[in-house]
Design a protein around this motif. Structure first.
Motif, PDB file in Angstrom:
ATOM      1  N   ALA A 284      13.798   8.824  83.784  1.00 46.54           N
ATOM      2  CA  ALA A 284      14.683   9.764  84.510  1.00 46.54           C
ATOM      3  C   ALA A 284      14.184  10.812  85.264  1.00 46.54           C
ATOM      4  CB  ALA A 284      15.712  10.130  83.574  1.00 46.54           C
ATOM      5  N   GLU A 285      14.445  10.814  86.752  1.00 52.83           N
ATOM      6  CA  GLU A 285      14.027  11.471  87.480  1.00 52.83           C
ATOM      7  C   GLU A 285      12.522  11.500  87.995  1.00 52.83           C
ATOM      8  OE1 GLU A 285      16.478  13.529  88.967  1.00 52.83           O
ATOM      9  OE2 GLU A 285      17.841  12.968  87.550  1.00 52.83           O
ATOM     10  N   LEU A 286      11.718  10.514  87.341  1.00 59.61           N
ATOM     11  CA  LEU A 286      10.572  10.319  87.775  1.00 59.61           C
ATOM     12  C   LEU A 286      10.237   9.378  89.373  1.00 59.61           C
ATOM     13  CD1 LEU A 286       7.327  11.019  86.769  1.00 59.61           C
ATOM     14  CD2 LEU A 286       7.571   8.468  86.057  1.00 59.61           C
ATOM     15  N   THR A 287       9.700   9.992  89.874  1.00 51.24           N
ATOM     16  CA  THR A 287       9.730   9.328  91.452  1.00 51.24           C
ATOM     17  C   THR A 287       8.288   8.862  91.706  1.00 51.24           C
ATOM     18  OG1 THR A 287       9.243  11.318  92.635  1.00 51.24           O
ATOM     19  CG2 THR A 287      11.456  10.878  92.156  1.00 51.24           C
ATOM     20  N   PHE A 288       8.214   7.947  92.767  1.00 50.62           N
ATOM     21  CA  PHE A 288       6.872   7.569  93.271  1.00 50.62           C
ATOM     22  C   PHE A 288       6.146   8.469  93.625  1.00 50.62           C
ATOM     23  CE2 PHE A 288       4.195   6.331  96.944  1.00 50.62           C
ATOM     24  CZ  PHE A 288       3.507   5.296  96.486  1.00 50.62           C
ATOM     25  N   SER A 289       6.557   9.928  94.208  1.00 58.33           N
ATOM     26  CA  SER A 289       5.864  10.850  94.680  1.00 58.33           C
ATOM     27  C   SER A 289       5.122  11.524  93.448  1.00 58.33           C
ATOM     28  CB  SER A 289       6.641  12.010  95.333  1.00 58.33           C
ATOM     29  OG  SER A 289       7.037  11.380  96.481  1.00 58.33           O
ATOM     30  N   HIS A 290       5.660  11.519  92.121  1.00 53.33           N
ATOM     31  CA  HIS A 290       5.204  12.178  90.830  1.00 53.33           C
ATOM     32  C   HIS A 290       4.132  11.270  90.743  1.00 53.33           C
ATOM     33  CE1 HIS A 290       9.360  13.785  90.154  1.00 53.33           C
ATOM     34  NE2 HIS A 290       8.614  14.793  90.187  1.00 53.33           N
ATOM     35  N   ILE A 291       4.072  10.040  90.690  1.00 55.56           N
ATOM     36  CA  ILE A 291       2.874   9.172  90.341  1.00 55.56           C
ATOM     37  C   ILE A 291       1.942   9.264  91.202  1.00 55.56           C
ATOM     38  CG2 ILE A 291       2.096   6.904  89.814  1.00 55.56           C
ATOM     39  CD1 ILE A 291       4.132   8.155  87.701  1.00 55.56           C
ATOM     40  N   HIS A 292       1.847   9.385  92.545  1.00 59.51           N
ATOM     41  CA  HIS A 292       1.156   9.362  93.680  1.00 59.51           C
ATOM     42  C   HIS A 292       0.379  10.813  93.526  1.00 59.51           C
ATOM     43  CE1 HIS A 292      -0.793   8.773  97.444  1.00 59.51           C
ATOM     44  NE2 HIS A 292      -0.117   9.741  97.965  1.00 59.51           N
ATOM     45  N   ASP A 293       0.995  11.857  93.219  1.00 62.80           N
ATOM     46  CA  ASP A 293       0.483  13.223  93.119  1.00 62.80           C
ATOM     47  C   ASP A 293      -0.436  12.867  91.905  1.00 62.80           C
ATOM     48  OD1 ASP A 293       1.699  14.299  95.211  1.00 62.80           O
ATOM     49  OD2 ASP A 293       3.131  15.270  93.794  1.00 62.80           O
ATOM     50  N   VAL A 294      -0.410  12.398  90.742  1.00 62.96           N
ATOM     51  CA  VAL A 294      -0.936  12.351  89.553  1.00 62.96           C
ATOM     52  C   VAL A 294      -2.331  11.400  89.978  1.00 62.96           C
ATOM     53  CG1 VAL A 294      -1.529  11.190  87.359  1.00 62.96           C
ATOM     54  CG2 VAL A 294       0.842  12.460  87.980  1.00 62.96           C
ATOM     55  N   ILE A 295      -2.099  10.435  90.764  1.00 56.42           N
ATOM     56  CA  ILE A 295      -3.357   9.659  91.043  1.00 56.42           C
ATOM     57  C   ILE A 295      -4.380  10.354  92.030  1.00 56.42           C
ATOM     58  CG2 ILE A 295      -3.985   7.372  92.606  1.00 56.42           C
ATOM     59  CD1 ILE A 295      -1.521   6.267  91.358  1.00 56.42           C
ATOM     60  N   LYS A 296      -3.644  11.136  92.969  1.00 61.88           N
ATOM     61  CA  LYS A 296      -4.552  12.115  93.785  1.00 61.88           C
ATOM     62  C   LYS A 296      -5.334  12.845  93.064  1.00 61.88           C
ATOM     63  CE  LYS A 296      -1.112  13.804  96.739  1.00 61.88           C
ATOM     64  NZ  LYS A 296      -0.864  14.604  97.550  1.00 61.88           N
ATOM     65  N   ASN A 297      -5.007  13.500  92.051  1.00 59.49           N
ATOM     66  CA  ASN A 297      -5.725  14.346  91.340  1.00 59.49           C
ATOM     67  C   ASN A 297      -6.753  13.594  90.325  1.00 59.49           C
ATOM     68  OD1 ASN A 297      -5.129  17.413  91.717  1.00 59.49           O
ATOM     69  ND2 ASN A 297      -2.955  16.310  91.502  1.00 59.49           N
ATOM     70  N   ILE A 298      -6.598  12.530  90.071  1.00 62.85           N
ATOM     71  CA  ILE A 298      -7.560  11.745  89.084  1.00 62.85           C
ATOM     72  C   ILE A 298      -8.988  11.783  89.665  1.00 62.85           C
ATOM     73  CG2 ILE A 298      -8.321   9.541  88.159  1.00 62.85           C
ATOM     74  CD1 ILE A 298      -5.296   8.766  87.916  1.00 62.85           C
ATOM     75  N   ASP A 299      -9.398  11.912  90.695  1.00 61.16           N
ATOM     76  CA  ASP A 299     -10.519  12.050  91.194  1.00 61.16           C
ATOM     77  C   ASP A 299     -11.461  13.277  91.077  1.00 61.16           C
ATOM     78  OD1 ASP A 299     -10.804   9.272  91.693  1.00 61.16           O
ATOM     79  OD2 ASP A 299      -9.980   9.461  93.548  1.00 61.16           O
ATOM     80  N   GLN A 300     -10.669  14.362  91.140  1.00 66.01           N
ATOM     81  CA  GLN A 300     -11.073  15.839  90.939  1.00 66.01           C
ATOM     82  C   GLN A 300     -11.943  15.906  90.047  1.00 66.01           C
ATOM     83  OE1 GLN A 300      -8.673  19.157  91.751  1.00 66.01           O
ATOM     84  NE2 GLN A 300      -7.072  18.076  92.539  1.00 66.01           N
ATOM     85  N   THR A 301     -13.080  16.730  90.073  1.00 66.36           N
ATOM     86  CA  THR A 301     -13.575  17.085  89.118  1.00 66.36           C
ATOM     87  C   THR A 301     -13.251  18.426  88.150  1.00 66.36           C
ATOM     88  OG1 THR A 301     -15.355  18.222  90.522  1.00 66.36           O
ATOM     89  CG2 THR A 301     -15.869  15.977  89.949  1.00 66.36           C
ATOM     90  N   GLU A 302     -12.674  19.222  89.051  1.00 69.08           N
ATOM     91  CA  GLU A 302     -12.092  20.318  88.608  1.00 69.08           C
ATOM     92  C   GLU A 302     -10.887  20.188  87.536  1.00 69.08           C
ATOM     93  OE1 GLU A 302     -12.853  23.858  89.750  1.00 69.08           O
ATOM     94  OE2 GLU A 302     -14.786  22.845  90.234  1.00 69.08           O
TER      95      GLU A 302
END
Length: 462
Positions: A284-302
C-alpha cells in the motif's frame, strides 16, 4: 450457461477439489447470491463436503444493512445452510485508522472471512468477484499508478480464496438471477459517485466504449496476459531473492547490494518490491518512484537512508541494503590514539591491525610499495609516530598528486564505506600525516634521491 462457464473456470484454476469445505462470502447482492446458488447446485458435481455462508454487516447504510443481513439469513434457511454473521462499524474504524471507507471495509470483511473459515473448518473461501470487478480494479489501479502486480487485477486464486465468477460478466449474472426468479438486494452506494470504483464503472467505462464497444473484453484479456507475465516474474524473483538475501529477521531483511546490481532491471525492481512487502506486510502506497529512488542509491559507496510509506526504512552502502521497520542507528564514531617508537610494533585493536616498524640504514633498491607496506624517508618522519583515527579537517598530500586533499574527500574517491572510515589508521610523524594505512603515503615523505635512511612500516591483521 453460467454454471457451465463457472465450472470451466473452477477446473482451469483448480479452485475446488472433492471433499472441500467452503465458506461462501454472501453480501446479498446479485453477484454473491449467484455464487451461492451456483455452489449449491454444483455441490454434488464438485464433490463438496459442506457449504457455509458468511455475511459481514458493514453498518454503513443504516437500516438497509440489517435488511441485507436478514435477506442472506433467509436464503440460508431456504437452502438449509448454516449462515454465520458479524457486524462492525466500518466508518468508525476508517476514521480511527485514517483509511478510506473502501479499504476499511475490505480489511474488516476479509478478517471476518478468515476467522469464520477457521470456526467452520472451511479450507476454501469462495467469493463472488466477476469479470467486471477485475476490469474495474485494473482501471482504478492504472489511474492511481501501479506496478505489474497491481495491474493483474483480482486474482482467480489467492491462497485459500477462490473466485469462480472471475470470467463471468455482470450481464450474465443478471440473466442467471432472473432464471432463478430471485430478487437480490441492491446496494444504492454502488451508484454514489464519491467512490472511485463507481466513477470508473458508471462514467469511465461508458466513455471508453465510444472508442471500442468490446473494451471490457479487451481489458480483461490484457489483465489475464499481465497475470501470466506476473507469475513468470514471480518465479524468477523467488530464486533471485534467496540468492541475494544475507539475513532475514522479523522486522527486517538484508540484501547483498553487489548481487542486486547484477540483476536485470525488471527482476531487480520486482525483487525490491517483494522484499518491501515481506517487511511491510503489503505494498500500500508504495510507488514506482519509491523503488526507483532505492535503485538510484544502490550504486553509492556512502552510507545512505530513505524513508518509505508506513514508517519503513531503507539504508545501505556498497555492500548491503537493509529494509526495516526500525530506524537505522546512527554510526558511532570510533576514536583511538597510539604512540609508536621506531623500531617497534603496536596493536591497533579497534582496527584489528598490527603496525610494525623498522629502520633501514639505506634506501631499499627497486622496492615496490603495497597496500600493507610503506617506505618513508626517515629524516622527514623521525622515530616518533602517532597512529590515530581520522579527525575532521584532516589533510594530506597523496603520493603522486599535486596539492593537498582532505582525508574525507580521499575516502570518497577511494569508495571507502562510511562505516569503515574510522577503522582506517592515520599515521602521523614530523607533525604531518605520513600514511593512510592500506591506501596511500604522503608525497612529502616518499623515498627520494637525497634519502639516506628509511623507515619501513607494515600493516597486518590480527
Amino acid at each position: 450457461m453460467l454454471e457451465k462457464k463457472a465450472l470451466q473456470t473452477i477446473k482451469e484454476y483448480k479452485m475446488l477439489q472433492p471433499g472441500d469445505t467452503v465458506l461462501a462470502g454472501v453480501s446479498g447482492g446479485a453477484d454473491s447470491i449467484s455464487l451461492l446458488y451456483l455452489l449449491y447446485n454444483l455441490k454434488a458435481e464438485l464433490g463438496l463436503s459442506s457449504i457455509y455462508i458468511g455475511h459481514f454487516n458493514h453498518m454503513l447504510r443504516k437500516g438497509e444493512s440489517d435488511i441485507d443481513q436478514r435477506y442472506v439469513e433467509d436464503q440460508a434457511k431456504k437452502l438449509g445452510l448454516i449462515c454465520l454473521t458479524d457486524s462492525k462499524d466500518v466508518a468508525a474504524y476508517a476514521a480511527k485508522n485514517k483509511l478510506s471507507i473502501e479499504d476499511a471495509a475490505r480489511r474488516l470483511r476479509y478478517a471476518f472471512y478468515d476467522e469464520t473459515a477457521i470456526k467452520t473448518n472451511s479450507n476454501k473461501i469462495v467469493l463472488g468477484h466477476t469479470a467486471d470487478d477485475s476490469v474495474e480494479t485494473f482501471l482504478m489501479r492504472l489511474l492511481r499508478g501501479a506496478g505489474l502486480k497491481g495491474l493483474t487485477g483480482i486474482p482467480p486464486v489467492r491462497g485459500n480464496i477462490v473466485r469462480p465468477l472471475i470470467k463471468i460478466w455482470r450481464k450474465e449474472i443478471d440473466q442467471y438471477i432472473a432464471s432463478l426468479k430471485l430478487v437480490p438486494r441492491i446496494d444504492h452506494t454502488n451508484y454514489e459517485s464519491k467512490y472511485l470504483r463507481n466513477r470508473v464503472r458508471l462514467k469511465l467505462i461508458p466513455q471508453l466504449k465510444i472508442y471500442n464497444l468490446n473494451i471490457k473484453e479487451i481489458l480483461l484479456q490484457t489483465v489475464l496476459l499481465l497475470t501470466e507475465d506476473y507469475l513468470y516474474m514471480e518465479s524468477k524473483t523467488k530464486g533471485a531473492i534467496e540468492d541475494v538475501t544475507i539475513s532475514k529477521k522479523e522486522n527486517s531483511i538484508e540484501l547483498d547490494a553487489k548481487k542486486l546490481r547484477g540483476l536485470e532491471p525488471p527482476i531487480e525492481r520486482h525483487l525490491l518490491r517483494t522484499a518491501v512487502e515481506k517487511v511491510k506486510g503489503n505494498l500500500a502506497e508504495l510507488t514506482f518512484s519509491h523503488i526507483h529512488d532505492v535503485i538510484k542509491n544502490i550504486d553509492q559507496t556512502e552510507r545512505w537512508e530513505l524513508h518509505l510509506p508506513d514508517s519503513i526504512f531503507v539504508s545501505g552502502n556498497k555492500n548491503s541494503l537493509i529494509i526495516s521497520k526500525d530506524k537505522p542507528k546512527e554510526l558511532e564514531k570510533v576514536a583511538y590514539l597510539y604512540n609508536l617508537t621506531v623500531p617497534g610494533e603496536i596493536i591497533i585493536k579497534e582496527a584489528g591491525l598490527k603496525i610494525s616498524s623498522s629502520i633501514l640504514d639505506a634506501p631499499p633498491e627497486g622496492f615496490e610499495e603495497s597496500r600493507d607496506t610503506a617506505y618513508l624517508d626517515f629524516e622527514q618522519v623521525g622515530k616518533k609516530i602517532t597512529i590515530r583515527s581520522r579527525k575532521d579537517g584532516d589533510r594530506f598530500y597523496p603520493l603522486g598528486m599535486n596539492g593537498a586533499k582532505k582525508i574525507q574527500d580521499y575516502f570518497v574517491d577511494q569508495k571507502v564505506p562510511q562505516e569503515q572510515r574510522d577503522l582506517i589508521p592515520i599515521c602521523e610523524g614530523g607533525g604531518r600525516i605520513i600514511w593512510v594505512v592500506g591506501l596511500r603515503i604522503d608525497e612529502r615523505v616518499k623515498i627520494g634521491r637525497k634519502t639516506k635512511k628509511a623507515i619501513k612500516l607494515t600493516s597486518s591483521k590480527i
